[in-house]
Design a protein around this motif. Structure first.
Motif, PDB file in Angstrom:
ATOM      1  N   VAL A   1       0.845  -1.202   0.000  1.00 16.19           N
ATOM      2  CA  VAL A   1       0.000   0.000   0.000  1.00 16.19           C
ATOM      3  C   VAL A   1       0.878   1.249   0.000  1.00 16.19           C
ATOM      4  CG1 VAL A   1      -1.693   1.320   1.343  1.00 16.19           C
ATOM      5  CG2 VAL A   1      -1.985  -1.132   1.049  1.00 16.19           C
ATOM      6  N   PHE A   2       1.952   1.240   0.789  1.00 16.21           N
ATOM      7  CA  PHE A   2       2.873   2.375   0.848  1.00 16.21           C
ATOM      8  C   PHE A   2       3.478   2.669  -0.520  1.00 16.21           C
ATOM      9  CE2 PHE A   2       7.561   3.201   1.522  1.00 16.21           C
ATOM     10  CZ  PHE A   2       7.452   4.577   1.618  1.00 16.21           C
ATOM     11  N   LEU A   3       4.025   1.644  -1.156  1.00 20.81           N
ATOM     12  CA  LEU A   3       4.693   1.849  -2.439  1.00 20.81           C
ATOM     13  C   LEU A   3       3.704   2.119  -3.568  1.00 20.81           C
ATOM     14  CD1 LEU A   3       7.438  -0.864  -2.032  1.00 20.81           C
ATOM     15  CD2 LEU A   3       7.750   1.614  -1.955  1.00 20.81           C
ATOM     16  N   GLY A   4       2.543   1.477  -3.532  1.00 20.22           N
ATOM     17  CA  GLY A   4       1.521   1.736  -4.544  1.00 20.22           C
ATOM     18  C   GLY A   4       1.007   3.165  -4.464  1.00 20.22           C
ATOM     19  N   SER A   5       0.770   3.643  -3.251  1.00 18.62           N
ATOM     20  CA  SER A   5       0.318   5.026  -3.064  1.00 18.62           C
ATOM     21  C   SER A   5       1.401   6.009  -3.486  1.00 18.62           C
ATOM     22  CB  SER A   5      -0.047   5.267  -1.600  1.00 18.62           C
ATOM     23  OG  SER A   5      -1.070   4.400  -1.194  1.00 18.62           O
ATOM     24  N   THR A   6       2.636   5.711  -3.124  1.00 17.30           N
ATOM     25  CA  THR A   6       3.751   6.573  -3.521  1.00 17.30           C
ATOM     26  C   THR A   6       3.851   6.652  -5.038  1.00 17.30           C
ATOM     27  OG1 THR A   6       4.953   6.025  -1.504  1.00 17.30           O
ATOM     28  CG2 THR A   6       6.244   6.919  -3.325  1.00 17.30           C
ATOM     29  N   GLU A   7       3.711   5.512  -5.700  1.00 19.11           N
ATOM     30  CA  GLU A   7       3.793   5.492  -7.157  1.00 19.11           C
ATOM     31  C   GLU A   7       2.673   6.310  -7.789  1.00 19.11           C
ATOM     32  OE1 GLU A   7       4.495   2.366 -10.816  1.00 19.11           O
ATOM     33  OE2 GLU A   7       4.201   1.589  -8.801  1.00 19.11           O
ATOM     34  N   CYS A   8       1.465   6.219  -7.245  1.00 16.83           N
ATOM     35  CA  CYS A   8       0.345   6.997  -7.797  1.00 16.83           C
ATOM     36  C   CYS A   8       0.604   8.496  -7.676  1.00 16.83           C
ATOM     37  CB  CYS A   8      -0.952   6.628  -7.079  1.00 16.83           C
ATOM     38  SG  CYS A   8      -1.577   5.004  -7.519  1.00 16.83           S
ATOM     39  N   VAL A   9       1.059   8.937  -6.508  1.00 20.01           N
ATOM     40  CA  VAL A   9       1.325  10.364  -6.312  1.00 20.01           C
ATOM     41  C   VAL A   9       2.504  10.790  -7.191  1.00 20.01           C
ATOM     42  CG1 VAL A   9       1.989  12.123  -4.626  1.00 20.01           C
ATOM     43  CG2 VAL A   9       0.353  10.347  -3.993  1.00 20.01           C
ATOM     44  N   LEU A  10       3.509   9.953  -7.295  1.00 17.59           N
ATOM     45  CA  LEU A  10       4.665  10.279  -8.131  1.00 17.59           C
ATOM     46  C   LEU A  10       4.266  10.397  -9.604  1.00 17.59           C
ATOM     47  CD1 LEU A  10       7.636  10.819  -7.680  1.00 17.59           C
ATOM     48  CD2 LEU A  10       8.079   8.405  -7.996  1.00 17.59           C
ATOM     49  N   LEU A  11       3.385   9.540 -10.062  1.00 23.12           N
ATOM     50  CA  LEU A  11       2.899   9.645 -11.442  1.00 23.12           C
ATOM     51  C   LEU A  11       2.092  10.924 -11.650  1.00 23.12           C
ATOM     52  CD1 LEU A  11       1.957   5.929 -12.136  1.00 23.12           C
ATOM     53  CD2 LEU A  11       3.801   7.233 -13.207  1.00 23.12           C
ATOM     54  N   ALA A  12       1.332  11.333 -10.633  1.00 15.23           N
ATOM     55  CA  ALA A  12       0.596  12.605 -10.728  1.00 15.23           C
ATOM     56  C   ALA A  12       1.570  13.785 -10.796  1.00 15.23           C
ATOM     57  CB  ALA A  12      -0.347  12.750  -9.540  1.00 15.23           C
ATOM     58  N   VAL A  13       2.637  13.720 -10.013  1.00 19.91           N
ATOM     59  CA  VAL A  13       3.656  14.779 -10.048  1.00 19.91           C
ATOM     60  C   VAL A  13       4.332  14.807 -11.415  1.00 19.91           C
ATOM     61  CG1 VAL A  13       5.889  15.479  -9.084  1.00 19.91           C
ATOM     62  CG2 VAL A  13       4.030  14.791  -7.563  1.00 19.91           C
ATOM     63  N   MET A  14       4.603  13.631 -11.974  1.00 23.48           N
ATOM     64  CA  MET A  14       5.213  13.572 -13.300  1.00 23.48           C
ATOM     65  C   MET A  14       4.267  14.123 -14.371  1.00 23.48           C
ATOM     66  SD  MET A  14       7.166   9.917 -13.038  1.00 23.48           S
ATOM     67  CE  MET A  14       8.133  10.033 -14.544  1.00 23.48           C
ATOM     68  N   ALA A  15       2.966  13.885 -14.208  1.00 22.42           N
ATOM     69  CA  ALA A  15       1.992  14.448 -15.145  1.00 22.42           C
ATOM     70  C   ALA A  15       1.987  15.975 -15.052  1.00 22.42           C
ATOM     71  CB  ALA A  15       0.604  13.889 -14.856  1.00 22.42           C
ATOM     72  N   PHE A  16       2.087  16.492 -13.822  1.00 21.24           N
ATOM     73  CA  PHE A  16       2.161  17.944 -13.650  1.00 21.24           C
ATOM     74  C   PHE A  16       3.433  18.497 -14.298  1.00 21.24           C
ATOM     75  CE2 PHE A  16       3.795  21.553 -11.160  1.00 21.24           C
ATOM     76  CZ  PHE A  16       2.811  22.483 -11.468  1.00 21.24           C
ATOM     77  N   ASP A  17       4.533  17.787 -14.156  1.00 20.53           N
ATOM     78  CA  ASP A  17       5.790  18.196 -14.778  1.00 20.53           C
ATOM     79  C   ASP A  17       5.643  18.260 -16.296  1.00 20.53           C
ATOM     80  OD1 ASP A  17       8.755  18.649 -14.832  1.00 20.53           O
ATOM     81  OD2 ASP A  17       8.688  16.694 -15.844  1.00 20.53           O
ATOM     82  N   CYS A  18       5.015  17.253 -16.881  1.00 18.54           N
ATOM     83  CA  CYS A  18       4.794  17.266 -18.338  1.00 18.54           C
ATOM     84  C   CYS A  18       3.881  18.411 -18.741  1.00 18.54           C
ATOM     85  CB  CYS A  18       4.202  15.931 -18.786  1.00 18.54           C
ATOM     86  SG  CYS A  18       5.388  14.587 -18.753  1.00 18.54           S
ATOM     87  N   TYR A  19       2.841  18.652 -17.950  1.00 17.30           N
ATOM     88  CA  TYR A  19       1.938  19.766 -18.231  1.00 17.30           C
ATOM     89  C   TYR A  19       2.708  21.084 -18.224  1.00 17.30           C
ATOM     90  CZ  TYR A  19      -1.301  23.552 -17.192  1.00 17.30           C
ATOM     91  OH  TYR A  19      -1.963  24.734 -17.187  1.00 17.30           O
ATOM     92  N   ALA A  20       3.523  21.277 -17.200  1.00 20.28           N
ATOM     93  CA  ALA A  20       4.293  22.521 -17.103  1.00 20.28           C
ATOM     94  C   ALA A  20       5.262  22.663 -18.274  1.00 20.28           C
ATOM     95  CB  ALA A  20       5.046  22.574 -15.777  1.00 20.28           C
ATOM     96  N   ALA A  21       5.878  21.562 -18.685  1.00 19.96           N
ATOM     97  CA  ALA A  21       6.849  21.618 -19.791  1.00 19.96           C
ATOM     98  C   ALA A  21       6.169  21.914 -21.125  1.00 19.96           C
ATOM     99  CB  ALA A  21       7.615  20.306 -19.875  1.00 19.96           C
ATOM    100  N   VAL A  22       4.977  21.376 -21.343  1.00 17.43           N
ATOM    101  CA  VAL A  22       4.305  21.535 -22.633  1.00 17.43           C
ATOM    102  C   VAL A  22       3.479  22.821 -22.689  1.00 17.43           C
ATOM    103  CG1 VAL A  22       2.539  20.529 -24.139  1.00 17.43           C
ATOM    104  CG2 VAL A  22       4.256  19.066 -23.103  1.00 17.43           C
TER     105      VAL A  22
END
Length: 175
Positions: free
Chosen positions: A103-124
């Motif tokens: 649960v810890f790592l799955g939740s971390t991965e979900c939030v990290l993917l959301a942060v990466m999506a925000f990074d892509c949004y900011a870059a584009v």
């Protein structure tokens, strides 16, 4: 009141009806596990070695690779242990620890993917503001938030207790 008569280990019966497939499955899972470890380790090493890859996207990718290594390592060794022989058990404590870690790592991965999506949004969408918006300090803070929120989610979900089955409320819908 909880039933305290259970004193043994949990018995895992996943492939017990076809034991001849366990050796083949063991090899397939082991090879996949080793490829996952090697692939994610190579990604992390390349991102640390190459100075051109010191951007927010690759910093977050390093954390994603680390989460993937930890995630697979929290699941696969127990699976391999159970596929290798006739004893297919896990202790209640081992099961609980594995659940918390997953649960810890799955939740971390979900939030990290959301942060990466925000990074892509900011870059584009905001390319002229990208370097100011996604500075190294913010990236470290966002990665830290991902790890901390995963831990918090694991502790919250692990602390929840279900009601006894006799007290579950059922609802009906009129059609």
């Amino acid at each position: 009141m909880a039933n305290s008569s259970f004193k043994g280990d949990f018995i895992l019966v996943g492939f017990s009806d076809q034991p001849q497939l366990e050796k083949i499955l063991f090899v397939i899972v082991l090879v996949s596990y080793l490829l996952t470890l090697v692939g994610n380790t190579v990604i992390i090493l390349i991102l640390f070695i190459d100075p051109k890859l010191k951007t927010p996207m690759y910093f977050l990718l390093t954390h994603l690779s680390l989460v993937d290594i930890c995630f697979t390592t929290s699941i696969v060794p127990q699976m391999l242990w159970n596929l290798r022989g006739p004893a297919k058990t896990i202790t209640p404590l081992g099961c609980a620890v594995q659940l918390y870690v997953i649960v810890f790592l799955g939740s971390t991965e979900c939030v990290l993917l959301a942060v990466m999506a925000f990074d892509c949004y900011a870059a584009v969408c905001k390319p002229l503001h990208y370097s100011a918006a996604m500075n190294p300090r913010l990236c470290q803070a966002l990665a830290g938030v991902a790890w901390l929120s995963g831990m918090e989610n694991s502790l919250i979900q692990g602390g929840c207790k279900s009601e006894p089955t006799s007290r579950h409320i059922t609802t009906t819908m009129d059609i």
